[in-house]
Design an enzyme around this catalytic site. Structure first.
Site, PDB file in Angstrom:
ATOM      1  N   LYS A  42       0.840  -1.200   0.000  1.00 49.60           N
ATOM      2  CA  LYS A  42       0.000   0.000   0.000  1.00 49.60           C
ATOM      3  C   LYS A  42       0.877   1.252   0.000  1.00 49.60           C
ATOM      4  O   LYS A  42       0.679   2.167  -0.784  1.00 49.60           O
ATOM      5  CB  LYS A  42      -0.933  -0.016   1.220  1.00 49.60           C
ATOM      6  CG  LYS A  42      -1.767   1.241   1.321  1.00 49.60           C
ATOM      7  CD  LYS A  42      -2.787   1.172   2.435  1.00 49.60           C
ATOM      8  CE  LYS A  42      -3.395   2.561   2.616  1.00 49.60           C
ATOM      9  NZ  LYS A  42      -4.440   2.620   3.604  1.00 49.60           N
ATOM     10  N   GLU A  72      10.389  -4.810   4.509  1.00 50.75           N
ATOM     11  CA  GLU A  72      10.428  -6.218   4.099  1.00 50.75           C
ATOM     12  C   GLU A  72      10.166  -6.355   2.604  1.00 50.75           C
ATOM     13  O   GLU A  72      10.878  -7.059   1.879  1.00 50.75           O
ATOM     14  CB  GLU A  72       9.356  -7.023   4.860  1.00 50.75           C
ATOM     15  CG  GLU A  72       9.619  -7.222   6.335  1.00 50.75           C
ATOM     16  CD  GLU A  72       9.012  -6.143   7.202  1.00 50.75           C
ATOM     17  OE1 GLU A  72       8.808  -5.009   6.695  1.00 50.75           O
ATOM     18  OE2 GLU A  72       8.756  -6.414   8.390  1.00 50.75           O
ATOM     19  N   GLY A  81      -4.854  -1.280   4.851  1.00 51.36           N
ATOM     20  CA  GLY A  81      -4.023  -2.424   4.450  1.00 51.36           C
ATOM     21  C   GLY A  81      -4.687  -3.766   4.703  1.00 51.36           C
ATOM     22  O   GLY A  81      -4.740  -4.638   3.835  1.00 51.36           O
ATOM     23  N   ARG A  82      -5.239  -3.941   5.910  1.00 51.26           N
ATOM     24  CA  ARG A  82      -5.828  -5.246   6.232  1.00 51.26           C
ATOM     25  C   ARG A  82      -7.243  -5.393   5.671  1.00 51.26           C
ATOM     26  O   ARG A  82      -7.903  -6.399   5.899  1.00 51.26           O
ATOM     27  CB  ARG A  82      -5.796  -5.473   7.749  1.00 51.26           C
ATOM     28  CG  ARG A  82      -6.413  -4.365   8.566  1.00 51.26           C
ATOM     29  CD  ARG A  82      -6.069  -4.485  10.047  1.00 51.26           C
ATOM     30  NE  ARG A  82      -6.457  -3.295  10.787  1.00 51.26           N
ATOM     31  CZ  ARG A  82      -5.719  -2.201  10.920  1.00 51.26           C
ATOM     32  NH1 ARG A  82      -4.536  -2.141  10.338  1.00 51.26           N
ATOM     33  NH2 ARG A  82      -6.144  -1.170  11.622  1.00 51.26           N
ATOM     34  N   GLU A  99      -4.817  -6.245  14.775  1.00 51.65           N
ATOM     35  CA  GLU A  99      -4.241  -4.969  14.335  1.00 51.65           C
ATOM     36  C   GLU A  99      -5.322  -3.883  14.365  1.00 51.65           C
ATOM     37  O   GLU A  99      -5.031  -2.713  14.599  1.00 51.65           O
ATOM     38  CB  GLU A  99      -3.636  -5.094  12.923  1.00 51.65           C
ATOM     39  CG  GLU A  99      -2.723  -3.929  12.565  1.00 51.65           C
ATOM     40  CD  GLU A  99      -1.891  -4.156  11.316  1.00 51.65           C
ATOM     41  OE1 GLU A  99      -0.693  -4.492  11.427  1.00 51.65           O
ATOM     42  OE2 GLU A  99      -2.433  -3.996  10.209  1.00 51.65           O
ATOM     43  N   HIS A 110      -5.799 -32.206  17.658  1.00 51.38           N
ATOM     44  CA  HIS A 110      -4.665 -33.008  18.123  1.00 51.38           C
ATOM     45  C   HIS A 110      -3.498 -32.119  18.533  1.00 51.38           C
ATOM     46  O   HIS A 110      -2.360 -32.580  18.611  1.00 51.38           O
ATOM     47  CB  HIS A 110      -4.246 -33.989  17.023  1.00 51.38           C
ATOM     48  CG  HIS A 110      -5.365 -34.912  16.657  1.00 51.38           C
ATOM     49  ND1 HIS A 110      -5.609 -36.088  17.331  1.00 51.38           N
ATOM     50  CD2 HIS A 110      -6.355 -34.786  15.740  1.00 51.38           C
ATOM     51  CE1 HIS A 110      -6.691 -36.671  16.821  1.00 51.38           C
ATOM     52  NE2 HIS A 110      -7.161 -35.893  15.847  1.00 51.38           N
ATOM     53  N   LYS A 117       9.389  -0.704  14.123  1.00 52.17           N
ATOM     54  CA  LYS A 117       9.999  -0.416  12.819  1.00 52.17           C
ATOM     55  C   LYS A 117      11.145   0.568  12.965  1.00 52.17           C
ATOM     56  O   LYS A 117      12.226   0.362  12.413  1.00 52.17           O
ATOM     57  CB  LYS A 117       8.948   0.231  11.883  1.00 52.17           C
ATOM     58  CG  LYS A 117       8.007  -0.703  11.178  1.00 52.17           C
ATOM     59  CD  LYS A 117       7.241   0.105  10.124  1.00 52.17           C
ATOM     60  CE  LYS A 117       5.945  -0.565   9.735  1.00 52.17           C
ATOM     61  NZ  LYS A 117       5.092   0.278   8.901  1.00 52.17           N
TER      62      LYS A 117
HETATM   63  O1  F6P Z   1       1.956  -3.933   9.967  1.00 49.83           O
HETATM   64  C1  F6P Z   1       1.694  -2.626   9.587  1.00 49.83           C
HETATM   65  C2  F6P Z   1       1.223  -2.545   8.177  1.00 49.83           C
HETATM   66  O2  F6P Z   1       1.122  -1.190   7.873  1.00 49.83           O
HETATM   67  C3  F6P Z   1      -0.096  -3.257   7.921  1.00 49.83           C
HETATM   68  O3  F6P Z   1      -1.197  -2.553   8.346  1.00 49.83           O
HETATM   69  C4  F6P Z   1      -0.014  -3.465   6.467  1.00 49.83           C
HETATM   70  O4  F6P Z   1      -0.956  -4.394   6.029  1.00 49.83           O
HETATM   71  C5  F6P Z   1       1.407  -3.940   6.332  1.00 49.83           C
HETATM   72  O5  F6P Z   1       2.121  -3.144   7.259  1.00 49.83           O
HETATM   73  C6  F6P Z   1       2.013  -3.801   4.972  1.00 49.83           C
HETATM   74  O6  F6P Z   1       2.019  -2.474   4.541  1.00 49.83           O
HETATM   75  P1  F6P Z   1       2.184  -2.098   3.022  1.00 49.83           P
HETATM   76  O7  F6P Z   1       1.077  -2.703   2.260  1.00 49.83           O
HETATM   77  O8  F6P Z   1       2.156  -0.601   2.996  1.00 49.83           O
HETATM   78  O9  F6P Z   1       3.512  -2.634   2.572  1.00 49.83           O
END
Ligand code: F6P
Length: 540
Positions: A205, A211, A266-267, A352, A383, A505
């Site tokens: 987003k 990452e 995002g979620r 979240e 199990h 972060k």
């Molecule tokens: O964990 C924080 C967060 O901002 C989430 O809300 C989001 O889904 C995820 O990181 C990934 O963010 P992005 O889509 O901006 O890479």
């Protein structure tokens, strides 16, 4: 705390009611029609909450609590596009992502439903080109492997949906999800990929997530190292983002960027361009069926009376368990092997969203908020962790999610699966008394029999779907989304920001050199000691 919900007479009434709540056995005995009185259905989903420790008085008071907290007004404000995410001054309109084509939705003078459908068309054309073998890699071969690079909402939704809907996948396309910054994740995906036929879908987003950018950079270097000319990289990378400029700056061709908007959290974003991997995997028609299923649930949420409104009922059940019965956790047990990532998806969605401890006005809450979610597909969970659910000293409610049909065509498996699911909630509700154990095992000392006793009285809900399809999955996920929102209204918190992930972060950035001297606080001997240990071990 002037306006805290916990200081209202209704809250006190519910607290009193909870202390006098009869057992499940007594509740069922008192009402032979309890299943009818404590179940509801909509959009092909049946919710049986008769095995929740709730009586009619509690239910009515919970519904009154929802009204007191203005759930209907706040729902309507969200659906109208008000900036209900007030800490980021954003509207929350994932519901617009699933509006049918003929509808419009105006936000700040712009018909954003038309923007949504323009991107859906872009997604459709691209997905069809890849699926039909018309989109070619740098040596002229069609794409055979898709690697979705994203994390959190840019990973969990598409991954969960693609696994759940695999029967609709195109068999000559394989799909991998890379999320972790741990290099083993991307390395494993690349180890089995052919650079000539691999497409990377970079989903972020913000397009700033460490990452995702690290993994995308490694993927690009891998392509170049395998002979892909720089000017052909465009055939192998697409981006899904609200930050189109950053995606282009990363080197993704402008026409390969699928945009979405800040009003899609995002979620809550798998319905947007973030769903491209789903559309690639199961096809754009099926993806749009998923949107239609979610839209159907949106309409139900918007219009059904609170008494019959599935998201509202599920939210109230959660509030009752967490705040009044003191049951802080929730186990998610989908009895469907393809729903194996649903618990992880719901963990982000619920924890979240509602893992907050200040009200919308910034006051510390004096009540619990989000449940602690975890889970596993049934019957595997039985199990593993179900021992605690049956006999542990901590009581944990469970959402059982079960699908009636047998699409595997293995009737005996399906029978066993369903029987196990219903047996678990039955065992949790009724348990087994000392007397029953004695009758089974004969006259033995109580301390021997005690190990076999099940207290029962453990609350569960069962959600039943006729079949797992794109449409029913869409409805199910929208159900949980709206449940989370309703709970946030009752708790008076903002479900749509996530400041809690920021501190970690920025500290990771400070520590990126892994130099013990980067620990600024003299008293933090722990972090310094760990970094020193890493340095020692890396020298070995
Ligand atoms: O964990 C924080 C967060 O901002 C989430 O809300 C989001 O889904 C995820 O990181 C990934 O963010 P992005 O889509 O901006 O890479």
């Amino acid at each position: 705390m002037a306006h805290s919900v916990s200081r209202t007479p209704l809250w006190c009434l519910l607290q009193q009611r909870a202390t006098h709540m009869p057992s499940l056995k007594d509740l069922f005995k008192a009402d032979p029609q309890r299943f009818n009185h404590f179940s509801a259905s909509a959009c092909g989903i049946l919710l049986d909450y008769s095995k929740q420790r709730m009586d009619t008085t509690a239910k009515l008071n919970l519904l009154a609590l929802a009204r007191q907290q203005q759930v209907e007004q706040r729902r309507d404000a969200m659906l109208r596009g008000e900036a209900v995410n007030h800490t980021e001054n954003r509207a929350v309109l994932h519901t617009v992502l699933r509006l049918p084509k003929e509808e419009s939705f105006m936000l700040n003078g712009q018909n954003i439903a038309a923007d949504v459908h323009a991107v859906l068309t872009q997604m459709r054309e691209f997905a069809n080109a890849v699926r039909e073998g018309r989109w070619l890699g740098y040596t002229g071969k069609p794409i055979r492997t898709i690697v979705n690079i994203g994390i959190g909402g840019s990973d969990l939704g598409p991954q969960m949906a693609c696994i759940a809907l695999a029967p609709w996948s195109q068999k000559n396309l394989s799909l991998h999800f890379v999320s972790n910054v741990d290099g083993r994740h991307v390395a494993d995906a690349l180890a089995n990929a052919d650079p000539e036929t691999t497409l990377f879908v970079v989903a972020s987003k913000t397009f700033t997530t460490m990452e995702t950018l690290t993994n995308a950079k490694t993927a690009r270097e891998w392509m170049l190292a395998h002979g892909c000319p720089t000017d052909q990289i465009r055939q192998h990378f697409v981006a899904l983002s609200t930050n189109v400029k950053a995606a282009e700056a990363f080197g993704i061709a402008a026409e390969n960027v699928f945009p979405f908007w800040n009003w899609a959290g995002g979620r809550y974003s798998m319905w947007s361009a973030i769903g491209l991997s789903i559309a690639l995997y199961i096809g754009p028609d099926r993806f749009e069926e998923m949107l239609a299923g979610a839209h159907e649930m949106d309409l139900h949420f918007a219009h059904a009376p609170l008494e019959q409104n599935l998201p509202v009922l599920m939210a109230l059940i959660g509030v009752w368990n967490i705040n009044f019965l003191g049951l802080q956790a929730l186990s998610i047990a989908p009895y469907h092997q393809r729903m194996t990532r649903l618990p992880a998806y719901l963990q982000q969605l619920e924890m979240e969203s509602n893992g907050k401890s200040v009200t919308r006005e910034g006051q510390r809450v004096d009540y619990s908020t989000s449940a602690i979610l975890f889970g596993e597909a049934g019957t595997n969970g039985q199990h593993a962790y179900f021992q605690l659910l049956h006999q542990g000293a901590t009581i944990i409610p469970t959402d059982f999610i079960v699908v009636a049909d047998d699409d595997a065509g293995l009737a005996s498996h399906n029978q066993a699966l369903l029987a196990n699911c219903f047996a678990q909630s039955k065992a949790m509700a009724w348990g087994k008394t000392l007397e029953e154990v004695r009758q089974e095992l004969g006259d033995q000392p109580d301390h021997v029999l005690a190990h076999r006793v099940f207290e029962g009285n453990r609350p569960t809900s069962t959600l039943m779907l006729d079949a797992l399809t794109p449409r029913s999955l869409g409805a199910l996920i929208a159900l949980y989304e709206h449940k989370v929102f309703v709970q946030s209204v009752i708790w008076d918190i903002n479900a749509f920001d996530q400041w809690g992930v920021e501190l970690g972060k920025s500290l990771a950035q400070q520590l990126i050199s892994l130099d013990p001297a980067a620990v600024r606080e003299p008293e933090d001997s722990s972090t310094r000691g760990l970094l020193q240990a890493v340095a020692r071990s890396q020298k070995l």
